[in-house]
Motif scaffolding. Structure first.
Motif, PDB file in Angstrom:
ATOM      1  N   ARG A  82     -11.865   6.617  -4.542  1.00 62.41           N
ATOM      2  CA  ARG A  82     -12.108   5.403  -3.764  1.00 62.41           C
ATOM      3  C   ARG A  82     -10.838   4.564  -3.662  1.00 62.41           C
ATOM      4  O   ARG A  82     -10.525   4.007  -2.597  1.00 62.41           O
ATOM      5  CB  ARG A  82     -13.237   4.580  -4.398  1.00 62.41           C
ATOM      6  CG  ARG A  82     -14.632   5.118  -4.129  1.00 62.41           C
ATOM      7  CD  ARG A  82     -15.683   4.083  -4.462  1.00 62.41           C
ATOM      8  NE  ARG A  82     -15.636   3.696  -5.865  1.00 62.41           N
ATOM      9  CZ  ARG A  82     -16.349   4.284  -6.812  1.00 62.41           C
ATOM     10  NH1 ARG A  82     -17.143   5.298  -6.512  1.00 62.41           N
ATOM     11  NH2 ARG A  82     -16.270   3.871  -8.065  1.00 62.41           N
ATOM     12  N   GLU A  83     -10.117   4.460  -4.764  1.00 62.81           N
ATOM     13  CA  GLU A  83      -8.868   3.702  -4.763  1.00 62.81           C
ATOM     14  C   GLU A  83      -7.871   4.311  -3.778  1.00 62.81           C
ATOM     15  O   GLU A  83      -7.201   3.584  -3.030  1.00 62.81           O
ATOM     16  CB  GLU A  83      -8.271   3.682  -6.170  1.00 62.81           C
ATOM     17  CG  GLU A  83      -6.967   2.896  -6.274  1.00 62.81           C
ATOM     18  CD  GLU A  83      -6.337   2.999  -7.650  1.00 62.81           C
ATOM     19  OE1 GLU A  83      -5.257   2.406  -7.854  1.00 62.81           O
ATOM     20  OE2 GLU A  83      -6.908   3.691  -8.516  1.00 62.81           O
ATOM     21  N   LEU A  84      -7.778   5.620  -3.761  1.00 68.12           N
ATOM     22  CA  LEU A  84      -6.871   6.296  -2.839  1.00 68.12           C
ATOM     23  C   LEU A  84      -7.304   6.072  -1.389  1.00 68.12           C
ATOM     24  O   LEU A  84      -6.472   5.794  -0.512  1.00 68.12           O
ATOM     25  CB  LEU A  84      -6.823   7.791  -3.156  1.00 68.12           C
ATOM     26  CG  LEU A  84      -5.991   8.665  -2.210  1.00 68.12           C
ATOM     27  CD1 LEU A  84      -4.551   8.178  -2.160  1.00 68.12           C
ATOM     28  CD2 LEU A  84      -6.066  10.127  -2.637  1.00 68.12           C
ATOM     29  N   ALA A  85      -8.598   6.190  -1.133  1.00 65.01           N
ATOM     30  CA  ALA A  85      -9.096   5.978   0.232  1.00 65.01           C
ATOM     31  C   ALA A  85      -8.834   4.552   0.699  1.00 65.01           C
ATOM     32  O   ALA A  85      -8.463   4.327   1.863  1.00 65.01           O
ATOM     33  CB  ALA A  85     -10.597   6.294   0.294  1.00 65.01           C
ATOM     34  N   ASP A  86      -9.012   3.571  -0.195  1.00 66.34           N
ATOM     35  CA  ASP A  86      -8.752   2.171   0.166  1.00 66.34           C
ATOM     36  C   ASP A  86      -7.280   1.951   0.495  1.00 66.34           C
ATOM     37  O   ASP A  86      -6.945   1.230   1.449  1.00 66.34           O
ATOM     38  CB  ASP A  86      -9.178   1.249  -0.976  1.00 66.34           C
ATOM     39  CG  ASP A  86     -10.686   1.205  -1.162  1.00 66.34           C
ATOM     40  OD1 ASP A  86     -11.399   1.615  -0.223  1.00 66.34           O
ATOM     41  OD2 ASP A  86     -11.146   0.778  -2.240  1.00 66.34           O
ATOM     42  N   ALA A  87      -6.401   2.536  -0.284  1.00 69.02           N
ATOM     43  CA  ALA A  87      -4.966   2.373  -0.040  1.00 69.02           C
ATOM     44  C   ALA A  87      -4.569   2.981   1.301  1.00 69.02           C
ATOM     45  O   ALA A  87      -3.785   2.400   2.063  1.00 69.02           O
ATOM     46  CB  ALA A  87      -4.166   3.010  -1.177  1.00 69.02           C
TER      47      ALA A  87
ATOM     48  N   SER B 298       0.815  -1.214   0.000  1.00 66.84           N
ATOM     49  CA  SER B 298       0.000   0.000   0.000  1.00 66.84           C
ATOM     50  C   SER B 298       0.848   1.263   0.000  1.00 66.84           C
ATOM     51  O   SER B 298       0.387   2.324  -0.426  1.00 66.84           O
ATOM     52  CB  SER B 298      -0.921   0.014   1.230  1.00 66.84           C
ATOM     53  OG  SER B 298      -0.168   0.141   2.416  1.00 66.84           O
ATOM     54  N   ALA B 299       2.103   1.171   0.497  1.00 64.00           N
ATOM     55  CA  ALA B 299       2.954   2.367   0.545  1.00 64.00           C
ATOM     56  C   ALA B 299       3.155   2.938  -0.856  1.00 64.00           C
ATOM     57  O   ALA B 299       2.996   4.139  -1.087  1.00 64.00           O
ATOM     58  CB  ALA B 299       4.286   2.020   1.186  1.00 64.00           C
ATOM     59  N   GLY B 300       3.491   2.059  -1.815  1.00 58.29           N
ATOM     60  CA  GLY B 300       3.653   2.526  -3.193  1.00 58.29           C
ATOM     61  C   GLY B 300       2.332   2.847  -3.852  1.00 58.29           C
ATOM     62  O   GLY B 300       2.245   3.761  -4.681  1.00 58.29           O
TER      63      GLY B 300
END
Length: 441
Positions: free
Chosen positions: A272-277, A101-103
């Motif tokens: 949404r993708e950013l929030a999930d990460a 998730s860091a990357g």
């Protein structure tokens, strides 16, 4: 010292041999009180209580219970081992997800920024197009010079009305008492707005306009019937109703251009993708903290149970315990919070999460007097999970037992096996006709 385990001394102790069952040591004060404390009746031989010898039946009952407890502890320990494996797998997966998730966060941030910029550009272009179209549409709608528009004013008429009111002149300025120009000049902005609204609606009795604006809960209630003077509203009439802007109340047309709809969807997906990460990274950090402080037990055996809830009932209520969540007391449709998970309580020599420890729930709903409810839920080794033994020993402080295989540690299994061995030795000694002084407790 010459009379151990007899009733000779009032402050001494009396020993029940209880052949065929487990021995028992009583305070000497309980000997000869007419109550059968020893299964062999030895404590009441000098009284008239007539206590029969029930040790054989009691021993058999204790042995069966000990066997069942030992079997439950062994089966529960196997289930606990499975929970430990599941917890280890969950930890490994979350840690792997956290590393990835860091990357992903940096990549997701870039994609979200790009998608949102594209959407915003299209939104602005669409807004400008709609604004130009609306201006042309209003110009057409407000042309009341034709037929079929009685009692309605053109823009020039409206301006004339405003000047007319401000100057206090005109023959048609009767408002209320009919004082004419003097009273009309003293009209407040609100009253002048009502007057203009009444004229735009073609009301003959202008005096009624001073009655004050109606009160509506919603815009739809205000205009449940035919709209006044068309589908567009004049500024004075809007002020008369006390509304900020009609755009906030009118239904909107979401028929946006296809490219704008697609841009909106792309931006939402990127966000949404950013929030999930970000959530994955936050969950991993929270997990490491809980593993470090032992929240999920000595071997993280309670991690697979996080998010589950267990229930039980008594004669009045249904109780629900959600480990690491909340404890509740329910009756019909009502629900009372007994508290949120606040940590563990364990006696010396018992690790949190083992048989004999307890979960603490604090900060529940307030009792009368401002005392917050709380609960202490003791863990009991068992194969079938459930909540039982509900009580309120103190006002607004509840207790219960949570039966769970997660509490069936190796030490719990060993203790159950030792108890079974003890009763079996006692029964064997009784059958041989010997004593079992070594079994006294």
């Amino acid at each position: 010292s010459d009379e151990p385990h007899t009733a000779a001394c009032a402050s001494g102790r009396f020993s029940c041999d209880n052949r065929g069952s487990l021995p028992l040591v009583l305070p000497a004060s309980r000997v000869g009180d007419g109550i059968c404390d020893c299964c062999d009746g030895s404590d009441e031989r000098a009284s008239t209580a007539g206590c029969p010898d029930t040790c054989a039946a009691e021993g058999a009952r204790l042995r069966d219970a000990a066997r069942a407890e030992a079997r439950t502890a062994r089966e529960g320990m196997l289930i606990r081992e499975r929970l430990v494996r599941e917890g280890a797998d969950a930890i490994a997966k979350r840690r792997a997800d956290a590393l990835g998730s860091a990357g992903k966060i940096a990549e997701a941030e870039a994609r979200a920024a790009e998608a949102c910029a594209a959407r915003d550009a299209l939104e602005e272009a669409n807004r400008l197009d709609e604004s130009e179209g609306a201006t042309e549409h209003r110009a057409d709608e407000y042309d009341f010079g034709g037929e079929g528009a009685p009692n309605r004013h053109s823009d020039s008429d409206e301006e004339a009305d405003d000047v007319h009111l401000q100057e206090g002149g005109g023959e048609d300025t009767e408002v209320g008492s009919g004082e004419g120009e003097a009273e009309e000049a003293e009209l407040s902005a609100e009253e002048r707005g009502r007057l203009v609204a009444a004229r735009w609606q073609g009301e003959d009795n202008v005096e009624g306009a001073s009655a004050g604006p109606p009160t509506y809960d919603t815009f739809d209630d205000a205009y449940s019937g035919e709209m006044p003077y068309g589908d567009h509203y004049h500024g004075e009439y809007r002020d008369y109703l006390g509304m900020k802007t009609f755009d906030d109340y009118l239904p909107r047309d979401d028929s946006a251009p296809p490219e704008l709809i697609e841009a909106r969807e792309n931006a939402q997906a990127a966000e949404r993708e950013l929030a999930d990460a970000r959530k994955t990274a936050e969950d991993a950090a929270a997990l490491e903290t809980k593993l470090k402080d032992g929240t999920y037990g000595p071997a993280a055996e309670y991690l697979p149970l996080d998010g589950e809830c267990f229930t039980g009932e008594d004669s009045q209520y249904t109780y629900e315990v959600c480990p690491f969540g909340e404890a509740k007391q329910k009756a019909g449709l009502s629900s009372t919070r007994l508290g949120s998970f606040a940590g563990w309580s364990a006696p010396e020599g018992v690790a949190p999460g083992e048989h004999g420890s307890a979960m603490l729930f604090e900060g529940g709903d307030m009792c009368p007097g401002g005392l917050a409810r709380s609960a202490e839920v003791a863990l009991v080794c068992g194969v079938e999970s459930g909540v039982r033994a509900f009580a309120e020993p103190e006002r607004c402080a509840y207790t219960a037992e949570w039966v769970t295989p997660a509490a069936c540690t190796e030490s719990a299994a060993n203790a159950a096996g030792a108890a079974l061995e003890r009763i079996e030795r006692a029964i064997t000694a009784a059958k041989r006709g010997g004593t079992h002084d070594e079994l006294r407790r």
